[in-house]
Design an enzyme around this catalytic site. Structure first.
Site: not given
Length: 269
Positions: A145, A158
């Site tokens: 990501s 995350y």
């Protein structure tokens, strides 16, 4: 290995294949002539994705319904990567985020995130590379990501898990290149999937221009893999964002990030 038009014997294993980027990989690879091994927890949805690939593209499709956040679930997929018809492309797409910041989270929830986002990626990549390097062909795409390039989500772990995925993929890829095997981290920005909804994260305040289409993310990922790039960041707007995250002074980055959840996507309480 060619990714333009795959020979009929080539097989790809895709985790998290029932929705979003994983399902987009399954559709695109089947259309390009790949046979598939699809992995996810939901057996019914796996069967739907498999039926589409068989009926529309005439591909062979295996399905593995298992939970990769468990040791037993990882072991099942490791066994498939090690035996049976060889896997030429592994797409590690399965992953989760949490809807609570670290101080209001639980050790159990954080451990599950790490097991799926980090531990499973490590185990499946290792299992795949053992056979790929012996055969001197193959590739691994680990879905990371843009968030992994900086602490832009205050209180979220995350982004830390995705920083690991990107660094891991780059490092391992350097060691496998001499065997003719590529490892690439795919680092998309906000993508229209079920990801945030499943995590219970409200994304209603996210501007429309920030969203990517899963099919476009997959198209750019496969182009970058063919080019041998170690890291793929789809869309120019996110390439610029990553440049800023890499080079901006930390104090400035933290100041900008301080209100990110309030402006873009706050957690549900």
């Amino acid at each position: 290995m060619t990714l333009h038009s795959a020979p009929t014997e080539q097989r790809a294993l895709v985790t998290g294949a029932t929705a979003g980027i994983g399902a987009a990989f399954a559709r695109r690879l089947a259309a390009d002539g790949w046979h598939l091994v699809l992995v996810a927890r939901d057996a019914d949805r796996l069967a739907e994705v498999a039926a589409e690939a068989r009926e529309h593209h005439g591909r062979e499709v295996e399905i593995i319904s298992t939970d990769l956040s468990t040791d037993d679930g990882c072991a099942v997929v490791e066994g498939r990567l090690a035996g049976g018809t060889p896997i030429d492309l592994l797409v590690n797409n399965a992953g989760i985020s949490l809807n609570k910041p670290f101080l209001r989270s639980s050790a159990e929830a954080e451990a599950r995130l790490l097991r799926l986002n980090v531990h499973a990626v490590m185990r499946l990549t290792l299992a795949a590379l053992r056979t790929m390097t012996e055969r001197r062909r193959g590739a691994v795409i680990n879905v990371s990501s843009v968030a992994g390039f900086g602490a832009v989500m205050p209180g979220s772990t995350y982004s830390a898990s995705k920083a690991w995925v990107t660094n891991f993929s780059e490092s391992v890829g350097q060691s496998t290149r001499s065997f003719g095997v590529r490892v690439m981290a795919l680092c998309p920005g906000y993508t229209r999937t079920e990801f945030h909804e499943r995590a219970g994260i409200n994304m209603s305040k996210t501007p429309e221009w920030m969203w990517l289409r899963a099919d476009d993310v997959v198209d750019e990922a496969l182009r970058d893999l063919r080019k041998g790039k170690p890291v793929s960041v789809p869309a120019w707007r996110y390439k610029f964002a990553v440049a800023g995250l890499r080079h901006a002074p930390r104090r400035l980055l933290h100041a900008v990030a301080r209100g990110t959840r309030g402006r873009i996507g706050r957690e549900e309480r």
